[in-house]
Design a protein around this motif. Sequence first.
Motif, PDB file in Angstrom:
ATOM      1  N   TRP A 186       0.831  -0.962  -0.070  1.00 23.70           N
ATOM      2  CA  TRP A 186      -0.223   0.275  -0.026  1.00 23.70           C
ATOM      3  C   TRP A 186       0.784   1.264  -0.230  1.00 23.70           C
ATOM      4  CZ3 TRP A 186      -0.913   3.538   4.071  1.00 23.70           C
ATOM      5  CH2 TRP A 186      -2.166   4.211   4.010  1.00 23.70           C
ATOM      6  N   SER A 235       0.306   1.291  -8.758  1.00 21.10           N
ATOM      7  CA  SER A 235      -1.267   1.961  -8.719  1.00 21.10           C
ATOM      8  C   SER A 235      -1.865   0.486  -8.797  1.00 21.10           C
ATOM      9  CB  SER A 235      -1.192   1.757 -10.088  1.00 21.10           C
ATOM     10  OG  SER A 235      -1.546   1.290 -11.107  1.00 21.10           O
ATOM     11  N   ASP A 288      -6.252   0.557  -8.364  1.00 23.67           N
ATOM     12  CA  ASP A 288      -6.800   1.395  -8.557  1.00 23.67           C
ATOM     13  C   ASP A 288      -8.565   0.628  -8.476  1.00 23.67           C
ATOM     14  OD1 ASP A 288      -5.913   2.678 -10.292  1.00 23.67           O
ATOM     15  OD2 ASP A 288      -5.033   1.125 -12.061  1.00 23.67           O
ATOM     16  N   THR A 289      -9.165   0.880  -7.432  1.00 23.44           N
ATOM     17  CA  THR A 289     -10.330   0.884  -6.859  1.00 23.44           C
ATOM     18  C   THR A 289     -10.722   2.216  -5.460  1.00 23.44           C
ATOM     19  OG1 THR A 289     -11.153  -0.450  -5.244  1.00 23.44           O
ATOM     20  CG2 THR A 289      -9.311  -0.835  -4.663  1.00 23.44           C
ATOM     21  N   ASP A 290     -11.628   2.191  -5.457  1.00 21.94           N
ATOM     22  CA  ASP A 290     -12.171   3.410  -4.602  1.00 21.94           C
ATOM     23  C   ASP A 290     -13.080   3.258  -3.239  1.00 21.94           C
ATOM     24  OD1 ASP A 290     -12.028   4.947  -7.249  1.00 21.94           O
ATOM     25  OD2 ASP A 290     -13.955   4.597  -7.416  1.00 21.94           O
ATOM     26  N   SER A 291     -13.131   1.737  -3.270  1.00 21.48           N
ATOM     27  CA  SER A 291     -13.910   1.371  -1.794  1.00 21.48           C
ATOM     28  C   SER A 291     -12.276   0.793  -0.909  1.00 21.48           C
ATOM     29  CB  SER A 291     -14.305  -0.110  -1.959  1.00 21.48           C
ATOM     30  OG  SER A 291     -14.092  -0.971  -3.146  1.00 21.48           O
ATOM     31  N   VAL A 292     -12.107   0.854   0.410  1.00 16.95           N
ATOM     32  CA  VAL A 292     -11.776   0.924   1.207  1.00 16.95           C
ATOM     33  C   VAL A 292     -11.237  -0.841   1.865  1.00 16.95           C
ATOM     34  CG1 VAL A 292     -10.753   0.863   3.382  1.00 16.95           C
ATOM     35  CG2 VAL A 292     -11.249   2.871   2.216  1.00 16.95           C
ATOM     36  N   ALA A 300      -9.650  -2.361  -2.085  1.00 19.44           N
ATOM     37  CA  ALA A 300      -8.726  -1.941  -1.579  1.00 19.44           C
ATOM     38  C   ALA A 300      -7.076  -2.865  -0.859  1.00 19.44           C
ATOM     39  CB  ALA A 300      -7.580  -0.896  -0.714  1.00 19.44           C
TER      40      ALA A 300
END
Length: 128
Positions: free
Chosen positions: A19, A29, A31-35, A38
């Motif tokens: 991370w 990279s 590329d994900t929006d949710s915690v 990720a």
Amino acid sequence: MGFLKGLLVRLAGTALAFWLATLIIPGISLDTDSVGGAVGTLLLVAVIFGVVNGVLQPIIKTLGCGLYLLTLGLIALVVNALLFMLTGAIAGGLGLPFEVDGFWPAAVLGALFVSLVTWLLGLVMDRD
């Protein structure tokens, strides 16, 4: 520390290192929006990285021991970067939103950074 607990701590430490690498190293990279996405992706990438290193690195070191001696161990930088790239390729093949954009600087610096962070976390967390 028990075996399973130690394994989970190392897995979490490697995921944390990945991370941090996505935040610091250009070309790596996530590329994900949710915690949750990720965290799940980073844990799976850490597992892939552990399996790739655990299986391939001993084979490569055994077959290439002459090259390690000839280069005084500097070939390990190249080998670790290639294993890091392989981890990114496997993660991409599995549909995980983790990407390593080439050998330099992403794979080389990423492999160095993840190794350094996991080593430091191992020093701090390996207390009985």
